[in-house]
Design a protein around this motif. Structure first.
Motif, PDB file in Angstrom:
ATOM      1  N   ASN A  57      55.931 -27.710  30.672  1.00 59.27           N
ATOM      2  CA  ASN A  57      56.092 -26.893  31.866  1.00 59.27           C
ATOM      3  C   ASN A  57      57.308 -27.322  32.700  1.00 59.27           C
ATOM      4  O   ASN A  57      57.294 -27.227  33.924  1.00 59.27           O
ATOM      5  N   LYS A  81      59.856 -17.453  38.275  1.00 55.57           N
ATOM      6  CA  LYS A  81      58.779 -16.538  38.660  1.00 55.57           C
ATOM      7  C   LYS A  81      58.107 -15.882  37.462  1.00 55.57           C
ATOM      8  O   LYS A  81      57.051 -15.276  37.605  1.00 55.57           O
ATOM      9  N   ARG A  82      58.701 -16.005  36.282  1.00 54.35           N
ATOM     10  CA  ARG A  82      58.161 -15.354  35.089  1.00 54.35           C
ATOM     11  C   ARG A  82      57.030 -16.156  34.455  1.00 54.35           C
ATOM     12  O   ARG A  82      56.581 -15.824  33.382  1.00 54.35           O
ATOM     13  N   GLY A  83      56.558 -17.201  35.060  1.00 52.09           N
ATOM     14  CA  GLY A  83      55.537 -18.082  34.480  1.00 52.09           C
ATOM     15  C   GLY A  83      54.221 -17.373  34.219  1.00 52.09           C
ATOM     16  O   GLY A  83      54.170 -16.181  33.970  1.00 52.09           O
ATOM     17  N   GLY A  84      53.132 -18.123  34.292  1.00 48.56           N
ATOM     18  CA  GLY A  84      51.815 -17.544  34.101  1.00 48.56           C
ATOM     19  C   GLY A  84      51.192 -17.909  32.775  1.00 48.56           C
ATOM     20  O   GLY A  84      50.018 -17.625  32.549  1.00 48.56           O
ATOM     21  N   ILE A  85      51.952 -18.513  31.889  1.00 46.99           N
ATOM     22  CA  ILE A  85      51.416 -18.929  30.589  1.00 46.99           C
ATOM     23  C   ILE A  85      51.514 -20.445  30.503  1.00 46.99           C
ATOM     24  O   ILE A  85      52.534 -21.022  30.845  1.00 46.99           O
ATOM     25  N   THR A  86      50.447 -21.087  30.073  1.00 49.25           N
ATOM     26  CA  THR A  86      50.503 -22.527  29.798  1.00 49.25           C
ATOM     27  C   THR A  86      50.366 -22.708  28.288  1.00 49.25           C
ATOM     28  O   THR A  86      49.562 -22.031  27.642  1.00 49.25           O
ATOM     29  N   TYR A 111      48.109 -21.080  23.483  1.00 46.43           N
ATOM     30  CA  TYR A 111      48.431 -20.904  24.894  1.00 46.43           C
ATOM     31  C   TYR A 111      47.230 -20.382  25.666  1.00 46.43           C
ATOM     32  O   TYR A 111      46.245 -19.928  25.091  1.00 46.43           O
ATOM     33  N   LEU A 113      46.269 -18.090  29.418  1.00 47.98           N
ATOM     34  CA  LEU A 113      46.695 -17.245  30.535  1.00 47.98           C
ATOM     35  C   LEU A 113      45.681 -17.455  31.654  1.00 47.98           C
ATOM     36  O   LEU A 113      44.692 -16.715  31.762  1.00 47.98           O
ATOM     37  N   LEU A 115      45.509 -16.860  34.835  1.00 49.37           N
ATOM     38  CA  LEU A 115      45.205 -15.757  35.757  1.00 49.37           C
ATOM     39  C   LEU A 115      44.259 -14.735  35.138  1.00 49.37           C
ATOM     40  O   LEU A 115      43.503 -14.074  35.844  1.00 49.37           O
ATOM     41  N   LEU A 116      44.302 -14.599  33.832  1.00 47.66           N
ATOM     42  CA  LEU A 116      43.412 -13.662  33.138  1.00 47.66           C
ATOM     43  C   LEU A 116      42.197 -14.359  32.536  1.00 47.66           C
ATOM     44  O   LEU A 116      41.388 -13.730  31.855  1.00 47.66           O
ATOM     45  N   SER A 143      59.862  -7.346  28.584  1.00 51.67           N
ATOM     46  CA  SER A 143      58.488  -6.915  28.803  1.00 51.67           C
ATOM     47  C   SER A 143      58.245  -5.606  28.066  1.00 51.67           C
ATOM     48  O   SER A 143      59.074  -4.699  28.086  1.00 51.67           O
TER      49      SER A 143
END
Length: 150
Positions: A57, A81-86, A111, A113, A115-116, A143
């Motif tokens: 990260n 700002k394009r993050g969101g995936i670990t 990986y 997500l 937030l989901l 995208s």
């Protein structure tokens, strides 16, 4: 007693350096195969370094590996700002193809997500790379929902 210089002897003596130069030139072009192998090794090393940063990260350091970092209209802030995936695990499995200044690398990843609330998803993908000024850079996928988004 000395032998008289014949035309054949003169041609062989003068042609030898020219033949040697041609042979050395042919050997040098044979280096293109080694160069292609070196190019593949450089791409693999750079891809592994990039994905190691992404897995940790460390997107600030990964920015230097991105193609968009060479675009004056792109910013580090926008990239972050394009993050969101670990990424729990990433494995660069090899170079699929190099065609000029474009390449694809086979990558497997596990990986999440957050937030989901999706965890431990797995995917194998063809990661795109582009050579800019002799250095390989990762190409961000556009995208699917917003193909013109940076």
């Amino acid at each position: 007693m000395t032998k008289p210089v014949t035309r054949r002897h003169l041609v062989v003596t003068l042609a030898a350096p020219a033949v040697l130069a041609v042979l050395v030139g042919c050997a040098a072009t044979g280096g293109a195969v080694v160069s292609a192998e070196d190019d593949q090794a450089a791409l693999l090393a750079r891809s592994k370094a990039y994905w190691a940063l992404i897995q940790k990260n460390d997107r600030v350091s990964a920015w230097a590996y991105e193609e968009m970092s060479k675009d004056p209209s792109a910013t580090l802030e926008g990239y972050l700002k394009r993050g969101g995936i670990t990424f729990d695990a990433v494995e660069v499995r090899g170079v699929r193809a190099i065609e000029g200044d474009r390449a694809t690398v086979n990558v497997w990843m596990r990986y999440s997500l957050p937030l989901l609330r999706l965890k431990k998803q797995e995917a194998a993908t063809e990661d795109e790379w582009r050579r800019i000024d002799g250095v390989w850079h990762h190409v961000q996928r556009r995208s699917v929902m917003f193909p013109t988004a940076q």
